[in-house]
Design a protein around this motif. Sequence first.
Motif, mmCIF file in Angstrom:
data_model
loop_
_atom_site.group_PDB
_atom_site.id
_atom_site.type_symbol
_atom_site.label_atom_id
_atom_site.label_comp_id
_atom_site.label_asym_id
_atom_site.label_seq_id
_atom_site.Cartn_x
_atom_site.Cartn_y
_atom_site.Cartn_z
ATOM 1 N N ILE A 38 -1.731 10.101 6.811
ATOM 2 C CA ILE A 38 -0.420 9.490 7.034
ATOM 3 C C ILE A 38 -0.353 8.220 6.210
ATOM 4 O O ILE A 38 -0.923 7.195 6.572
ATOM 5 C CB ILE A 38 -0.213 9.175 8.529
ATOM 6 C CG1 ILE A 38 -0.297 10.459 9.352
ATOM 7 C CG2 ILE A 38 1.120 8.501 8.741
ATOM 8 C CD1 ILE A 38 -0.305 10.217 10.851
ATOM 9 N N GLY A 39 0.319 8.274 5.072
ATOM 10 C CA GLY A 39 0.369 7.125 4.182
ATOM 11 C C GLY A 39 1.731 6.955 3.553
ATOM 12 O O GLY A 39 2.742 7.497 4.016
ATOM 13 N N ALA A 40 1.739 6.201 2.460
ATOM 14 C CA ALA A 40 2.999 5.909 1.776
ATOM 15 C C ALA A 40 3.652 7.185 1.239
ATOM 16 O O ALA A 40 4.877 7.244 1.098
ATOM 17 C CB ALA A 40 2.742 4.929 0.631
ATOM 18 N N GLY A 41 2.844 8.193 0.948
ATOM 19 C CA GLY A 41 3.411 9.452 0.471
ATOM 20 C C GLY A 41 4.367 10.077 1.470
ATOM 21 O O GLY A 41 5.349 10.710 1.093
ATOM 22 N N LEU A 42 4.095 9.882 2.756
ATOM 23 C CA LEU A 42 4.998 10.392 3.789
ATOM 24 C C LEU A 42 6.176 9.445 3.996
ATOM 25 O O LEU A 42 7.340 9.870 3.977
ATOM 26 C CB LEU A 42 4.237 10.568 5.107
ATOM 27 C CG LEU A 42 5.080 10.942 6.328
ATOM 28 C CD1 LEU A 42 5.735 12.299 6.148
ATOM 29 C CD2 LEU A 42 4.235 10.936 7.592
ATOM 30 N N PHE A 43 5.899 8.163 4.168
ATOM 31 C CA PHE A 43 6.945 7.211 4.530
ATOM 32 C C PHE A 43 7.946 6.972 3.404
ATOM 33 O O PHE A 43 9.108 6.689 3.652
ATOM 34 C CB PHE A 43 6.322 5.889 4.962
ATOM 35 C CG PHE A 43 5.553 5.973 6.247
ATOM 36 C CD1 PHE A 43 6.174 6.366 7.417
ATOM 37 C CD2 PHE A 43 4.202 5.659 6.288
ATOM 38 C CE1 PHE A 43 5.471 6.450 8.608
ATOM 39 C CE2 PHE A 43 3.486 5.736 7.474
ATOM 40 C CZ PHE A 43 4.124 6.129 8.634
ATOM 41 N N LEU A 116 -7.767 4.307 -4.699
ATOM 42 C CA LEU A 116 -7.881 3.059 -3.930
ATOM 43 C C LEU A 116 -7.359 1.865 -4.743
ATOM 44 O O LEU A 116 -6.786 0.928 -4.184
ATOM 45 C CB LEU A 116 -9.313 2.832 -3.434
ATOM 46 C CG LEU A 116 -10.438 2.421 -4.380
ATOM 47 C CD1 LEU A 116 -10.479 0.907 -4.564
ATOM 48 C CD2 LEU A 116 -11.782 2.881 -3.809
ATOM 49 N N ALA A 117 -7.530 1.919 -6.082
ATOM 50 C CA ALA A 117 -6.971 0.856 -6.920
ATOM 51 C C ALA A 117 -5.450 0.900 -6.910
ATOM 52 O O ALA A 117 -4.775 -0.137 -6.860
ATOM 53 C CB ALA A 117 -7.494 0.990 -8.345
ATOM 54 N N VAL A 118 -4.899 2.104 -6.935
ATOM 55 C CA VAL A 118 -3.449 2.254 -6.891
ATOM 56 C C VAL A 118 -2.899 1.789 -5.547
ATOM 57 O O VAL A 118 -1.841 1.152 -5.473
ATOM 58 C CB VAL A 118 -3.055 3.722 -7.174
ATOM 59 C CG1 VAL A 118 -1.558 3.926 -6.985
ATOM 60 C CG2 VAL A 118 -3.467 4.120 -8.580
ATOM 61 N N THR A 121 -2.745 -1.885 -5.417
ATOM 62 C CA THR A 121 -1.601 -2.351 -6.198
ATOM 63 C C THR A 121 -0.293 -2.187 -5.425
ATOM 64 O O THR A 121 0.567 -3.073 -5.426
ATOM 65 C CB THR A 121 -1.518 -1.586 -7.529
ATOM 66 O OG1 THR A 121 -2.726 -1.792 -8.258
ATOM 67 C CG2 THR A 121 -0.348 -2.061 -8.369
ATOM 68 N N GLY A 122 -0.141 -1.039 -4.747
ATOM 69 C CA GLY A 122 1.068 -0.814 -3.948
ATOM 70 C C GLY A 122 1.213 -1.834 -2.836
ATOM 71 O O GLY A 122 2.303 -2.380 -2.595
ATOM 72 N N ALA A 123 0.108 -2.125 -2.138
ATOM 73 C CA ALA A 123 0.147 -3.122 -1.075
ATOM 74 C C ALA A 123 0.437 -4.513 -1.645
ATOM 75 O O ALA A 123 1.157 -5.316 -1.029
ATOM 76 C CB ALA A 123 -1.176 -3.133 -0.313
ATOM 77 N N ALA A 124 -0.105 -4.785 -2.839
ATOM 78 C CA ALA A 124 0.121 -6.099 -3.466
ATOM 79 C C ALA A 124 1.590 -6.288 -3.845
ATOM 80 O O ALA A 124 2.117 -7.404 -3.747
ATOM 81 C CB ALA A 124 -0.765 -6.227 -4.702
ATOM 82 N N VAL A 304 0.564 -1.444 5.916
ATOM 83 C CA VAL A 304 -0.615 -1.095 6.714
ATOM 84 C C VAL A 304 -1.161 0.264 6.275
ATOM 85 O O VAL A 304 -2.388 0.458 6.192
ATOM 86 C CB VAL A 304 -0.274 -1.099 8.219
ATOM 87 C CG1 VAL A 304 -1.418 -0.521 9.036
ATOM 88 C CG2 VAL A 304 0.039 -2.507 8.686
ATOM 89 N N ALA A 305 -0.261 1.213 6.004
ATOM 90 C CA ALA A 305 -0.702 2.548 5.578
ATOM 91 C C ALA A 305 -1.502 2.473 4.281
ATOM 92 O O ALA A 305 -2.526 3.144 4.123
ATOM 93 C CB ALA A 305 0.513 3.457 5.400
ATOM 94 N N LEU A 306 -1.063 1.650 3.346
ATOM 95 C CA LEU A 306 -1.765 1.513 2.067
ATOM 96 C C LEU A 306 -3.141 0.871 2.262
ATOM 97 O O LEU A 306 -4.136 1.331 1.683
ATOM 98 C CB LEU A 306 -0.927 0.688 1.102
ATOM 99 C CG LEU A 306 0.309 1.390 0.529
ATOM 100 C CD1 LEU A 306 1.251 0.377 -0.117
ATOM 101 C CD2 LEU A 306 -0.098 2.450 -0.490
ATOM 102 N N LEU A 307 -3.218 -0.171 3.066
ATOM 103 C CA LEU A 307 -4.504 -0.815 3.298
ATOM 104 C C LEU A 307 -5.454 0.113 4.061
ATOM 105 O O LEU A 307 -6.664 0.123 3.811
ATOM 106 C CB LEU A 307 -4.309 -2.120 4.073
ATOM 107 C CG LEU A 307 -3.560 -3.226 3.328
ATOM 108 C CD1 LEU A 307 -3.509 -4.490 4.181
ATOM 109 C CD2 LEU A 307 -4.209 -3.527 1.984
ATOM 110 N N SER A 308 -4.909 0.883 4.984
ATOM 111 C CA SER A 308 -5.720 1.855 5.710
ATOM 112 C C SER A 308 -6.313 2.892 4.764
ATOM 113 O O SER A 308 -7.506 3.222 4.825
ATOM 114 C CB SER A 308 -4.865 2.542 6.777
ATOM 115 O OG SER A 308 -5.532 3.662 7.312
#
Length: 465
Positions: A38-43, A116-118, A121-124, A304-308
């Motif tokens: 469950i991550g940014a790909g879903l949301f 994980l690098a991407v 970057t998304g969270a940043a 939170v999803a990206l950091l998780s």
Amino acid sequence: MRDPLPEPSVTEGALPPEPLSHSLKQRHLTMLGLGGVIGAGLFVGSGAGIGIAGPAIICSYLLAGALAMLVMRALGEMSAAMPASGSFSVYAEKALGRWAGFSAGWLYWFLLVVVLAVEATGAAKIAHGWLPSVDQWVWVLAFMVVFTLTNLAAVRNFGEFEFWFAALKVGAIVLFLILGTLAVFGLLPDSEPVGLANLSGHGGFFPQGMGGVVAGMLAVVFAFGGLEVVTIAAAESDDPARSVSRAVRSAVWRILFFYVGSMLVIVTLLPWDSLEPGQSPYVAVLDSIGIPAAGQIMNIVVFVALLSALNANLYGSSRMVFSLAERGEAPKALLKVSGGGVPRRAVLASVVFGFVSVVLNLLWPDTVFLYMLNAVGAVLLFVWALIAVSQLRLRPRLEREMPERLTLPMWAFPYLTWAALLGMAAVLVLMLFDDSARPQLLWSSGAAAVVLLVAGYREVRARWG
């Protein structure tokens, strides 16, 4: 005529017990299975799938979810019988030879360290939007430092971080499903039942025909990647065989429910063609039912999803390269383990590219990651295919040598395993003929070819001394 050589035993070349910690609990594994997918790909990314398939995106998610379920069941069967931190890399080696274990392990490691690098970057980018005075690269550096320290500490710290991250994501989806269902039936203040008008109108349920369903599946199938980390983490639980069985059983069904349920709520409440490109459909729904500050709420959830996912991928990549080192497929220096059972050198090796991404964010923040994502875009399917082939080869040996360990058998073996392989082959063919997906397939095939060439060279060198 000479008799064929007997197949090697599944216990042949077995590794000694791994010196890793065994402090992960069942609740950690269950939430890791849910949160890893469950991550940014879903949301956020699901909006692209809805734009392609319309309401029929529900069918796209069902097809993609069914494929992921079959792969995870096959992997779960092997993991419950032979728990290992290298998971499918170990099983590929046992089933097909060293070249397969080498290829599966390094391809998956490559996939995780790039992703994980991407994710950092998304969270940043989100954090930079909140505090524009802090440069994006500074945020990436901060996230990498925090999660490197987390993974260098006791594995229980990783488990706790991931448990609460995943709990927040799961809680957000459950709340979304409750509010959306109430809105569908007109049970919220100032709301009316919406009926089925948005499912049958605006071009019907299949506005783009079956071609839209297929294209939608291509857009969403990779959102199911990440479940594999559960089988890697199970080796560090207090009861690996039992833990992986329960985690795989619960995670797959719940994730399919969350994904399909969310899409059903979205396309029932809103006309599919009203969603703006790049906008999160979750934000659009929350706005439509009058939830204040919906955009910022979803930004927090995606953050939170990206950091998780970053946390889980750093863990998974470090354990995969540690397992490769155990089998002589990576430098032996990576086998150094702390007193608490953490492979710290493997963690540091896996996080190097994350710190390199700090520089990349400074120089090319908007371009370089597109090429890296293309390079790993189809790698997940290659790994899934190796999982299915490994299960086909190992199942007869398990039945013959350790039938008592088949506690999570694959459904309708071997037919559903073959069905999964055919499904993956179909997705790869469709990617080849899809203009937007073709670059991912070609770049990923190039990366896989490099790994296979190295694996082949190592085989030849070993054979000829």
